[in-house]
Design a protein around this motif. Structure first.
Motif, PDB file in Angstrom:
ATOM      1  N   LEU A   1      -0.930  -0.771  -1.933  1.00 58.89           N
ATOM      2  CA  LEU A   1       0.464  -0.325  -1.894  1.00 58.89           C
ATOM      3  C   LEU A   1       1.433  -1.500  -1.892  1.00 58.89           C
ATOM      4  O   LEU A   1       2.534  -1.404  -2.446  1.00 58.89           O
ATOM      5  CB  LEU A   1       0.686   0.577  -0.682  1.00 58.89           C
TER       6      LEU A   1
ATOM      7  N   ASN B   1       8.149   5.433  -5.609  1.00 57.97           N
ATOM      8  CA  ASN B   1       8.317   4.345  -4.656  1.00 57.97           C
ATOM      9  C   ASN B   1       8.544   4.905  -3.256  1.00 57.97           C
ATOM     10  O   ASN B   1       7.956   4.424  -2.274  1.00 57.97           O
ATOM     11  CB  ASN B   1       9.478   3.451  -5.077  1.00 57.97           C
TER      12      ASN B   1
ATOM     13  N   LEU C   1       1.814  -2.412  -5.410  1.00 58.21           N
ATOM     14  CA  LEU C   1       2.712  -1.448  -6.053  1.00 58.21           C
ATOM     15  C   LEU C   1       4.174  -1.754  -5.731  1.00 58.21           C
ATOM     16  O   LEU C   1       5.046  -1.579  -6.587  1.00 58.21           O
ATOM     17  CB  LEU C   1       2.377  -0.028  -5.603  1.00 58.21           C
TER      18      LEU C   1
ATOM     19  N   THR D   1      -3.404  -1.527   3.363  1.00 54.97           N
ATOM     20  CA  THR D   1      -2.186  -1.306   2.580  1.00 54.97           C
ATOM     21  C   THR D   1      -2.049  -2.270   1.411  1.00 54.97           C
ATOM     22  O   THR D   1      -0.999  -2.297   0.766  1.00 54.97           O
ATOM     23  CB  THR D   1      -0.943  -1.441   3.478  1.00 54.97           C
TER      24      THR D   1
ATOM     25  N   GLU E   1       2.418   4.082   2.895  1.00 53.16           N
ATOM     26  CA  GLU E   1       2.171   2.751   3.455  1.00 53.16           C
ATOM     27  C   GLU E   1       2.450   2.732   4.959  1.00 53.16           C
ATOM     28  O   GLU E   1       1.660   2.167   5.742  1.00 53.16           O
ATOM     29  CB  GLU E   1       3.037   1.715   2.744  1.00 53.16           C
TER      30      GLU E   1
ATOM     31  N   THR F   1       5.253   6.159  -1.877  1.00 56.63           N
ATOM     32  CA  THR F   1       4.344   5.070  -1.493  1.00 56.63           C
ATOM     33  C   THR F   1       4.800   4.383  -0.214  1.00 56.63           C
ATOM     34  O   THR F   1       3.965   3.944   0.578  1.00 56.63           O
ATOM     35  CB  THR F   1       4.173   4.022  -2.614  1.00 56.63           C
TER      36      THR F   1
END
Length: 100
Positions: free
Chosen positions: A76, A56, A79, A73, A63, A59
């Motif tokens: 992401l 996390n 996610l 993005t 991002e 990412t």
């Protein structure tokens, strides 16, 4: 199972103690709570959550870099919802297992 946090496990198990000869709450719920507590105290569970936190974090960095360069993005952002779902599930399991 790890020793660290063993007091929480014992407290959780004691919360389903016999009161005046009767088990408080349902046996099924008490067994489920004990099972969830055992899961939460597994080293492998902690490792998995640690990996989720690490991924996390990566990412989030990716991002932000994409935002600075006007990149896409959307993947992401999806996610992020997955990570949020995992964190929410962990929180719900903790609340359920500890009865708080």
């Amino acid at each position: 199972d790890r020793d660290e946090g063993g007091e929480d496990l014992q407290m959780g198990l004691r919360n389903s103690v016999v009161i005046e000869g009767k088990i408080s709450g349902s046996d099924r719920v008490a067994r489920a709570r004990r099972s969830v507590l055992r899961l939460l105290h597994r080293q492998s569970f902690d490792f998995a959550i640690g990996v989720v936190i690490l991924v996390n974090s990566v990412t989030i960095g990716i991002e932000q870099q994409l935002r600075l360069t006007n990149g896409d993005t959307r993947a992401l952002e999806v996610l992020e919802h997955v990570f949020l779902s995992i964190y929410t599930a962990e929180l719900i399991l903790n609340i359920f297992a500890r009865g708080k």
